[in-house]
Design a protein around this motif. Structure first.
Motif, mmCIF file in Angstrom:
data_model
loop_
_atom_site.group_PDB
_atom_site.id
_atom_site.type_symbol
_atom_site.label_atom_id
_atom_site.label_comp_id
_atom_site.label_asym_id
_atom_site.label_seq_id
_atom_site.Cartn_x
_atom_site.Cartn_y
_atom_site.Cartn_z
ATOM 1 N N TRP A 64 -45.547 11.608 10.575
ATOM 2 C CA TRP A 64 -45.783 13.282 10.645
ATOM 3 C C TRP A 64 -45.735 13.757 9.266
ATOM 4 N N TRP A 65 -45.059 13.205 8.274
ATOM 5 C CA TRP A 65 -45.017 13.820 7.027
ATOM 6 C C TRP A 65 -45.894 13.481 6.094
ATOM 7 N N GLU A 66 -46.250 12.227 6.171
ATOM 8 C CA GLU A 66 -47.261 11.408 5.054
ATOM 9 C C GLU A 66 -48.629 11.662 5.668
ATOM 10 N N ASP A 67 -48.843 11.268 6.873
ATOM 11 C CA ASP A 67 -50.114 11.197 7.660
ATOM 12 C C ASP A 67 -50.574 12.406 8.452
ATOM 13 N N PHE A 68 -49.814 13.175 8.760
ATOM 14 C CA PHE A 68 -50.216 14.133 9.930
ATOM 15 C C PHE A 68 -49.807 15.599 9.441
ATOM 16 N N GLY A 69 -49.873 15.870 7.989
ATOM 17 C CA GLY A 69 -49.734 17.132 7.489
ATOM 18 C C GLY A 69 -48.375 17.824 7.344
ATOM 19 N N LEU A 70 -47.443 17.178 7.665
ATOM 20 C CA LEU A 70 -46.096 17.913 7.777
ATOM 21 C C LEU A 70 -45.763 18.142 6.289
ATOM 22 N N GLY B 139 -33.906 10.490 25.410
ATOM 23 C CA GLY B 139 -34.930 10.349 24.347
ATOM 24 C C GLY B 139 -36.223 10.985 24.362
ATOM 25 N N THR B 140 -35.998 12.153 25.203
ATOM 26 C CA THR B 140 -37.409 12.973 25.325
ATOM 27 C C THR B 140 -37.460 14.010 24.589
ATOM 28 N N VAL B 141 -38.552 14.724 24.367
ATOM 29 C CA VAL B 141 -38.777 16.004 23.678
ATOM 30 C C VAL B 141 -37.871 16.987 24.759
ATOM 31 N N GLY B 142 -37.813 16.916 25.825
ATOM 32 C CA GLY B 142 -37.213 17.792 26.706
ATOM 33 C C GLY B 142 -35.469 17.837 26.278
ATOM 34 N N PHE B 143 -35.057 16.792 25.740
ATOM 35 C CA PHE B 143 -33.673 17.083 25.204
ATOM 36 C C PHE B 143 -33.546 17.922 24.238
ATOM 37 N N LEU B 144 -34.632 18.532 23.555
ATOM 38 C CA LEU B 144 -34.389 19.345 22.479
ATOM 39 C C LEU B 144 -34.124 20.667 22.893
ATOM 40 N N LEU B 145 -34.560 20.853 24.328
ATOM 41 C CA LEU B 145 -34.407 22.109 24.784
ATOM 42 C C LEU B 145 -33.151 22.238 25.875
ATOM 43 N N SER B 146 -32.473 21.249 25.871
ATOM 44 C CA SER B 146 -31.170 21.220 26.693
ATOM 45 C C SER B 146 -29.885 21.700 25.920
ATOM 46 N N ASN B 147 -28.763 22.155 26.534
ATOM 47 C CA ASN B 147 -27.624 22.629 25.869
ATOM 48 C C ASN B 147 -26.830 21.531 25.385
ATOM 49 N N ARG B 148 -27.367 20.244 25.301
ATOM 50 C CA ARG B 148 -26.697 19.233 24.704
ATOM 51 C C ARG B 148 -27.146 18.961 23.364
ATOM 52 N N ILE C 22 -44.369 23.216 24.140
ATOM 53 C CA ILE C 22 -44.151 21.987 24.836
ATOM 54 C C ILE C 22 -44.010 22.028 26.248
ATOM 55 N N ALA C 23 -44.534 23.116 26.931
ATOM 56 C CA ALA C 23 -44.599 23.344 28.172
ATOM 57 C C ALA C 23 -45.420 22.185 28.772
ATOM 58 N N GLY C 24 -44.795 21.571 29.715
ATOM 59 C CA GLY C 24 -45.336 20.580 30.626
ATOM 60 C C GLY C 24 -45.567 19.040 29.641
ATOM 61 N N LYS C 25 -44.826 19.043 28.694
ATOM 62 C CA LYS C 25 -44.660 17.761 27.947
ATOM 63 C C LYS C 25 -43.433 17.452 27.741
ATOM 64 N N GLU C 26 -42.365 18.000 28.605
ATOM 65 C CA GLU C 26 -41.027 17.586 28.378
ATOM 66 C C GLU C 26 -40.405 16.318 28.368
ATOM 67 N N ASN C 27 -41.320 15.388 29.303
ATOM 68 C CA ASN C 27 -40.801 14.155 29.435
ATOM 69 C C ASN C 27 -41.411 13.160 28.568
ATOM 70 N N THR C 28 -41.872 13.611 27.352
ATOM 71 C CA THR C 28 -42.664 12.778 26.475
ATOM 72 C C THR C 28 -41.473 12.270 25.470
ATOM 73 N N PRO C 29 -41.540 11.034 25.302
ATOM 74 C CA PRO C 29 -40.559 10.163 24.384
ATOM 75 C C PRO C 29 -40.673 10.917 23.208
ATOM 76 N N ILE C 30 -39.216 11.157 22.590
ATOM 77 C CA ILE C 30 -39.324 11.689 21.143
ATOM 78 C C ILE C 30 -39.912 11.193 20.158
ATOM 79 N N ARG C 31 -40.342 9.841 20.265
ATOM 80 C CA ARG C 31 -40.888 8.973 19.228
ATOM 81 C C ARG C 31 -42.480 9.372 19.364
ATOM 82 N N MET D 172 -43.758 12.436 20.330
ATOM 83 C CA MET D 172 -43.933 13.745 20.152
ATOM 84 C C MET D 172 -45.266 13.653 19.192
ATOM 85 N N SER D 173 -46.225 14.903 19.384
ATOM 86 C CA SER D 173 -47.247 14.921 18.695
ATOM 87 C C SER D 173 -47.147 15.411 17.390
#
Length: 710
Positions: free
Chosen positions: A469-475, A531-540, A556-565, A567-568
Motif C-alpha cells: 500500500w505504502w510503496e506501490d499503491f500511493g499511500l 481477520g476481515t475488514v469488517g472487524f474494523l467496524l466492530s466494537n472489538r 466498504i459497504a458490501g466488502k466487509e467479509n474481505t480479508p484484511i490482507r 483490502m484494496s
C-alpha cells in the motif's frame, strides 16, 4: 462424441476392473459432468435461425452448418449422460485423464516433440450400452475398450510391448491393485494369449529387479493424519540401494488426483527426454503400481539387461545412476520415491526433477522419510527453489535461510509468492520447535535465533500488504502531499496539526491493520469478523473511534467479509484520509491547549509557540518511524518515510481569544477594586455619622475619655 460401434467385449480376452475404487478418486462428479455438457450444448446452440441463411455467404452457411452438427453432438452426449450418469461420469473421467497424457520423442536434430499419447471416444454398442474406446497408444500402438467394468482387447497380432502398454495404462489410473502383480488376472482368453500375459508379468518383475527371489517393497507410504505405515521397508533393496524415502501428501486441491499424477509423470518424462535417450540411457518400466524411470550415465540398449548382474565376486554390479518411482495411491496420494546403487547420494539434478514433478502437479507440501544427511541437503535446496514445504526434514535457522536464498535466487527476492512461501516454511519450522517444547511466540525466546527467524518470516508475510500500500499503491504519496503542504511558508494556517495528523494516521492505520490480522486467530469471534475488514467496524476494534467507524462503513459497504490482507489500496487510502482528518483535529486541540498552559508559565512563555508544537511533532515522527522499523525488522525492503520538518501553527486566533479573555478579566478586576474601594469608604462615613448622631455612643465609653468627668 458418442458414436455407434461394435464392442469387442464378448469374444475377446478381458481384465476385470475395480470401477468402484476408481469412482472414489475420479476427477469429476456427475453434477460437474452434467454442468459441463449443458454448457457445451448452450454454446453450440448459439446460431441464427434458418430463415436468415438465405442472406449469408456460402462460407458462412458452411460454418453455421458445422455449428449445427456440433449442437447435435453435444445434445447426444448430454442425452447419453442422463441415461446413466454414474457410468458416463466414469468413462468421461477416464477419457479426460487419458487425453491429458503426451508422449515425448527426440528427432535426429535432438529437438523434443510431444504428441498425444492416445485418442479416446465414448461409444454406444448396438444395444445402446456405453463404453470407452482407446486407440493408438504411444509408444506402442494398441487399441482396447472399457466396457461393463472390464478392459477388453483383440489379441490378434498383439505384441508383448503392446500388452505392457495396456497394463501400464491400468496401473497409472489405479484401476487394479498391484500390491501383488500375480493378482492381475486375464479372463476369457486362449492359451497363447494367456502364455504371453504370464510372460509379460514376469518380464515386468525382471526389468524392475522384483523377481520372486528378491521381492521387496520400494518405499514406505505414510498417511500424514494417522502415521500408520502401509508397507514396511527393507534395509536394502534388490539393486543394493538404500531403502527408498517416500514423498507423500494428501490429494492436492489445485489438481485432481489423476491430473496431478499424470502431470508428475509428464515432468519426469520431459526431463528424461531432454537429458537422456529413451531405451538407451533411460528406460520406463512398470512394477507393482509404480511407473519406474531407470537412468544411466551412458547410452546402451543393454543397460537394463546388464544392470544388477552378479559379477565374478558373486556381488551384483549396478550401472544405473538412480531409479525414480511414481505412484498414485487409492486414497489420492501421489508418491515419488528413488533408489540409488549402494545407497550413494542422489545427484542434485535428480533431486530437482523429483521436487519439480511435485510442484508441477500442484503440490506444495511433501512428506519426506528416511533421508540421510547428504540427500536431505539436496532436497531442502530443491524444495526452496520450487517453493515446496518439506514435511519431515529437520530445519534450523541456517537451513531455513539457505532454502529461502535458493527460493529468492530462482523466483526473485521480493516476489510475493516467495514471501508467502517463507511464511509457510516458518509455520512448519514452528511446528518442529513446538514438538521440542519451544514456543516461538514466548517473550522469553525473543533472542532465540530460530524463534526470531520464524517471527520475522511470519511478520514479513503479514506486513507485506501494508508495505505494498505504502510503496506501490500511493499511500506514501498521500502522506507526502500533506507533509509538503504543511511546511512553513506554504500558506497553510495549521500546517503543524496537519503534518502531525498525517504521521499519526499512518501509525493508526498500521495498528488497525495489525489488530485485524490478530483477530483472524480468535475463535471466539464471529466468522465474519476474523481477520476481515469488517472487524474494523466492530466494537472489538480499539484502534478506530466510533466516528471513524461510521465514516469507513460507507466506504466498504458490501466488502466487509474481505480479508484484511486483501483490502484494496483504494480503501486503505480512504481509511487513511478519515484517520488523518480526525488526528489533525485532535492535534490542533492538543497544541492549543498546550500553548495556553505554557504561555502562562513564566519559565516557558517566551518559547510557548515552539514548545507547544515541538513535542507533538517529535512524538508523531517517532510513531511513524516505528512503523518503518517494524517492517524493516521482518526482512522486507524498507519503506521511505519523509521527515515532517518544522511546520508552524497559527496561534493568532488563540492569542486574540486569550487577549479578549485577559481584557475582560482586567475589566472585571478594575470594577471589583472600584466597588471594594467605595464600599469601604461609604462604610466608614456611615459609622462616623452613626456614632455622632448617637451622642458618641458609638465610641467607647460613650465618647468620654477614660477617667474624665464632664
Amino acid at each position: 462424441m458418442v458414436t455407434r460401434t461394435a464392442s469387442n467385449i464378448d469374444n475377446n480376452p478381458y481384465i476385470p476392473l475395480d470401477m468402484e475404487k476408481f469412482a472414489q478418486t475420479r476427477p469429476y462428479s456427475p453434477d460437474e459432468v452434467r454442468s459441463l455438457l449443458e454448457e457445451r450444448v448452450a454454446l453450440a446452440a448459439n446460431v441464427s435461425s434458418s430463415k436468415e441463411l438465405n442472406d449469408l455467404s456460402k462460407e458462412e452457411i458452411i460454418r453455421r452448418y458445422k455449428d449445427n452438427i456440433l449442437y447435435k453432438m453435444a445434445a447426444t452426449e448430454l442425452s447419453c449422460f442422463e441415461k446413466n450418469p454414474e457410468l458416463y461420469t466414469n468413462l468421461f473421467s477416464l477419457r479426460v485423464d487419458t487425453d491429458t497424457e503426451v508422449h515425448s520423442t527426440e528427432t535426429e536434430k535432438n529437438d523434443g516433440r510431444e504428441t498425444p499419447r492416445a485418442r479416446t471416444k465414448i461409444c454406444a454398442d448396438p444395444d445402446g450400452n456405453l463404453f470407452l474406446a482407446i486407440d493408438a497408444m504411444k509408444p506402442s500402438d494398441v487399441s482396447f475398450q472399457i466396457h461393463d467394468g472390464k478392459l477388453s482387447f483383440n489379441p490378434a497380432g498383439m505384441s508383448p510391448d503392446q500388452l505392457k502398454e495396456i497394463i501400464g495404462w491400468l496401473d497409472r489410473r489405479g484401476l487394479i491393485s498391484f500390491m501383488d502383480l500375480d493378482a492381475l488376472k486375464l479372463e476369457n482368453t486362449d492359451p497363447k494369449t494367456e502364455e504371453m500375459f504370464a510372460a509379460v508379468k514376469d518380464d515386468i518383475k525382471k526389468n524392475t529387479g522384483q523377481s520372486e527371489d528378491h521381492a521387496t517393497t520400494v518405499g514406505m507410504v505414510v498417511d500424514e493424519q494417522t502415521d500408520t505405515p502401509e508397507n514396511g521397508t527393507d534395509e536394502e533393496n534388490a539393486d543394493g540401494a538404500s531403502s527408498l524415502p517416500a514423498l507423500d501428501i494428501p490429494a492436492p486441491q489445485a489438481k485432481t488426483a489423476p491430473e496431478a499424477y499424470a502431470t508428475a509423470l509428464e515432468t519426469i518424462q520431459k526431463w528424461m527426454d531432454k537429458n537422456k535417450r529413451r531405451n538407451l540411457s533411460y528406460f520406463v518400466t512398470y512394477q507393482q503400481g509404480y511407473t519406474v524411470f531407470s537412468a544411466f550415465p551412458n547410452e546402451s540398449h543393454k543397460n537394463m539387461d546388464e544392470d544388477g548382474l552378479v559379477n565374478e565376486d558373486g556381488c551384483p554390479s549396478y550401472k544405473n545412476d538412480c531409479r525414480i518411482y511414481v505412484k498414485r495411491h487409492p486414497n489420492g496420494n501421489v508418491e515419488i520415491s528413488f533408489s540409488t546403487p549402494h545407497g550413494k547420494p542422489l545427484g542434485d539434478a535428480y533431486a530437482d526433477v523429483v521436487v519439480k514433478a511435485y510442484k508441477d502437479a500442484g503440490i506444495d507440501r511433501v512428506k519426506f522419510e528416511d533421508l540421510n544427511d547428504a540427500n536431505e541437503g539436496s532436497f531442502r535446496t530443491a524444495c526452496g527453489r520450487e517453493m515446496i514445504v518439506p514435511v519431515g526434514l529437520k530445519l534450523s535457522q541456517t537451513k531455513f535461510d539457505k532454502m529461502i536464498d535458493a527460493s529468492e535466487g530462482k523466483n526473485g527476492k521480493n516476489n510475493p509468492k516467495v514471501i508467502k512461501y517463507r511464511r509457510d516454511l516458518a509455520m512448519e519450522f514452528a511446528g518442529q520447535l513446538q514438538a521440542k517444547g519451544i514456543n516461538w511466540q514466548d517473550p522469553k525466546n525473543k533472542n532465540n535465533a530460530d524463534c526470531r527467524c520464524i517471527r520475522n518470516a511470519i511478520g514479513a508475510y503479514n506486513l507485506a500488504p501494508f508495505r505494498d500500500w505504502w510503496e506501490d499503491f500511493g499511500l506514501r504519496s498521500e502522506y507526502e502531499t500533506i507533509v509538503k503542504n504543511s511546511a512553513s511558508g506554504s500558506g497553510r494556517a495549521n500546517g503543524a496539526a496537519a503534518a502531525i495528523g498525517a504521521a499519526e494516521a499512518v501509525a493508526k492505520l498500521y495498528n488497525a491493520f495489525n489488530e485485524g490480522l490478530d483477530s483472524s486467530g480468535n475463535a471466539a469471534l464471529p466468522a465474519e469478523e476474523r481477520g476481515t475488514v469488517g472487524f474494523l467496524l466492530s466494537n472489538r476494534c480499539k484502534t478506530l473511534s466510533p466516528e471513524e467507524k461510521e465514516m469507513f462503513r460507507e466506504v466498504i459497504a458490501g466488502k466487509e467479509n474481505t480479508p484484511i490482507r486483501e483490502m484494496s489500496p483504494e480503501d486503505a487510502k480512504k481509511l487513511f484520509g478519515i484517520m488523518q482528518q480526525s488526528e489533525e483535529k485532535s492535534a490542533k486541540n492538543k497544541i492549543e491547549d498546550e500553548y495556553r498552559r505554557l504561555v502562562n508559565d513564566e519559565y516557558y512563555k517566551g518559547n510557548a509557540e515552539w514548545d507547544a508544537v515541538s513535542g507533538f511533532l517529535s512524538d508523531a515522527m517517532t510513531h511513524v518511524n516505528n512503523v518503518a522499523e517494524d517492517i524493516r525488522d521482518t526482512g522486507l525492503p524498507p519503506i521511505l518515510i519523509s521527515r515532517i520538518g518544522n511546520p508552524k501553527h497559527d496561534f493568532s486566533d488563540i492569542k486574540k481569544e486569550m487577549n479578549r479573555a485577559n481584557a475582560n478579566r482586567r475589566e472585571r478586576n478594575y470594577d471589583d477594586d472600584y466597588d471594594r474601594h467605595h464600599d469601604n469608604r461609604d462604610g466608614d462615613n456611615r459609622d462616623d455619622r452613626h456614632n455622632r448622631s448617637n451622642g458618641g455612643r458609638g465610641y467607647p465609653n460613650g465618647g468620654r475619655r477614660q477617667g474624665y468627668d464632664r
